[in-house]
Scaffold this motif. Sequence first.
Motif, PDB file in Angstrom:
ATOM      1  N   ARG A  32       0.847  -1.191   0.000  1.00  0.00           N
ATOM      2  CA  ARG A  32       0.000   0.000   0.000  1.00  0.00           C
ATOM      3  C   ARG A  32       0.883   1.242   0.000  1.00  0.00           C
ATOM      4  N   LYS A  36      -0.219   9.836  -1.372  1.00  0.00           N
ATOM      5  CA  LYS A  36      -1.607  10.081  -1.760  1.00  0.00           C
ATOM      6  C   LYS A  36      -2.235   8.871  -2.446  1.00  0.00           C
ATOM      7  N   GLY A  38      -2.211   5.964  -1.638  1.00  0.00           N
ATOM      8  CA  GLY A  38      -2.735   5.020  -0.659  1.00  0.00           C
ATOM      9  C   GLY A  38      -4.052   5.446  -0.041  1.00  0.00           C
ATOM     10  N   VAL A  39      -4.554   6.642  -0.394  1.00  0.00           N
ATOM     11  CA  VAL A  39      -5.849   7.089   0.124  1.00  0.00           C
ATOM     12  C   VAL A  39      -6.942   6.137  -0.371  1.00  0.00           C
ATOM     13  N   ASN A  40      -7.803   5.714   0.526  1.00  0.00           N
ATOM     14  CA  ASN A  40      -8.909   4.784   0.240  1.00  0.00           C
ATOM     15  C   ASN A  40      -8.434   3.394  -0.167  1.00  0.00           C
ATOM     16  N   ARG A 166      -7.683   4.423   7.976  1.00  0.00           N
ATOM     17  CA  ARG A 166      -7.884   5.843   7.680  1.00  0.00           C
ATOM     18  C   ARG A 166      -7.403   6.736   8.826  1.00  0.00           C
ATOM     19  N   SER A 168      -4.674   8.414  11.689  1.00  0.00           N
ATOM     20  CA  SER A 168      -3.289   8.881  11.740  1.00  0.00           C
ATOM     21  C   SER A 168      -2.485   7.939  12.616  1.00  0.00           C
ATOM     22  N   GLN A 172       2.420   9.370  10.287  1.00  0.00           N
ATOM     23  CA  GLN A 172       1.810   8.936   9.029  1.00  0.00           C
ATOM     24  C   GLN A 172       0.342   9.374   9.033  1.00  0.00           C
ATOM     25  N   HIS A 175      -3.175   9.761   4.983  1.00  0.00           N
ATOM     26  CA  HIS A 175      -4.384   9.026   4.581  1.00  0.00           C
ATOM     27  C   HIS A 175      -5.605   9.433   5.390  1.00  0.00           C
ATOM     28  N   ASN A 176      -5.424  10.273   6.383  1.00  0.00           N
ATOM     29  CA  ASN A 176      -6.511  10.741   7.234  1.00  0.00           C
ATOM     30  C   ASN A 176      -6.957  12.118   6.751  1.00  0.00           C
TER      31      ASN A 176
END
Length: 426
Positions: A32, A36, A38-40, A166, A168, A172, A175-176
């Motif tokens: 993953r 960016k 890796g979002v969703n 999703r 933090s 990292q 993704h949040n």
Amino acid sequence: MKIILKRTLVAAIVLGAFTVTAQQNRDLDNYRPVDKRGVNVFENPKSNESTFNGVKVRIGGASTIQFQGLDQENSGLAGLELKPIGSNFNLATANLDLDVALYHGVRMHLRTYLSSRHHPEPYVKGGYIQIDKLDFVSEGFLEDFMQYASIKIGHMENNYGDAHFRRSDNAQTIHNAFVGNLIMDSFTTEVGAELFVQKNGFLGMLGISNGKLNQSVVKSSEEGSTGGASFLAKFGYDKQINSDFRFRLTGSIYNTGYVPNSYLYSADRAGSRYYRVLEAATAGSDNFRSGRYNPNLRNQIRAIMVNPFLKYKGLEFFGTIESATGKATAEASNRTANQYAGELIYRFGKDERFYVGGRYNTIDSEDLNDGDVEISRFQLAGGWFFTDNVLMKIEYMNQKYDGFSTTNVLNDAKFNGIMLEAAISF
């Protein structure tokens, strides 16, 4: 302090060197992305193609800082005075990630927190080995099964629910979409193993762990053993229906009959994003979990989480329905804490580099000390991805407490205000 600064400086130099010299083809198989892309993305993707051509080490990391401007108040009763807070920057947090391709379909992940709210020194969060092929046993071994299956073994973040993908994780945070995690933040790292299977959109996971955040061979005085075991399972469906619409729905369970101390809602040693809120004026050390709630189901727990996710073009919805039941061994009967959360986010612009969104999160719980209590939080956020690796967020939040006793600092308490967060991940 000098030792800590030297270690952090050395790590930063190493990270910078590898960032400059290893920009091309940094991705690994079944990985993953931490940026960016890796979002969703939830569980690691699965592919049977292998790009392995010798041991490959991917060194990456993350850095995040917030500016906090929050106000707070409670009932103001005698003895419940709050420690005064103002507006300023929080501690900059940093992660170091090592991801290593070891063989065809075999890789390792290790994350270290270089700086975090709770610990003044670098320490390992956890890690695991992921097996997507069994060719190290013999070429093609169980390949009909392993084309759909992945095995993870380690002292690692448990795959309970979808919300943890999703949230933090110390630095990292890219993704949040928001600054804070859920009020009842279900996250823990335990020694265990998981078998994850995905085929034609259907997915399932079975796992077992020793139920311990802090590993020890010392026997418990209550049970006469070194601890218990936790069972995990997840089942669901995740499908890109067409180019515009994606649907995902999963249900998860985390269950343990007995452990010396369950950390499912208190294991995040990195700490809450809302610093020093609602602390008693007489409090000495920092309550690094400020703004969160732990139902304190100490020795027995059964938690169930259901997560729907829908994305239509730039509009997405993610929901959390969670119920945790359990108790301490000394308690006569079980208690229950329920959590509900809904996120509505709209992403727009080229490659969806901008977003606005809101989240509403509520808790109702049979508290160990205060009986029936309620907590609610509203968050309104916006973000801009400068690049795939750099994100700037702004959030307005408002959190309220009801039902806490007149001897609790949370009596008629609330805090609200603005948070700014800058995040880098590579």
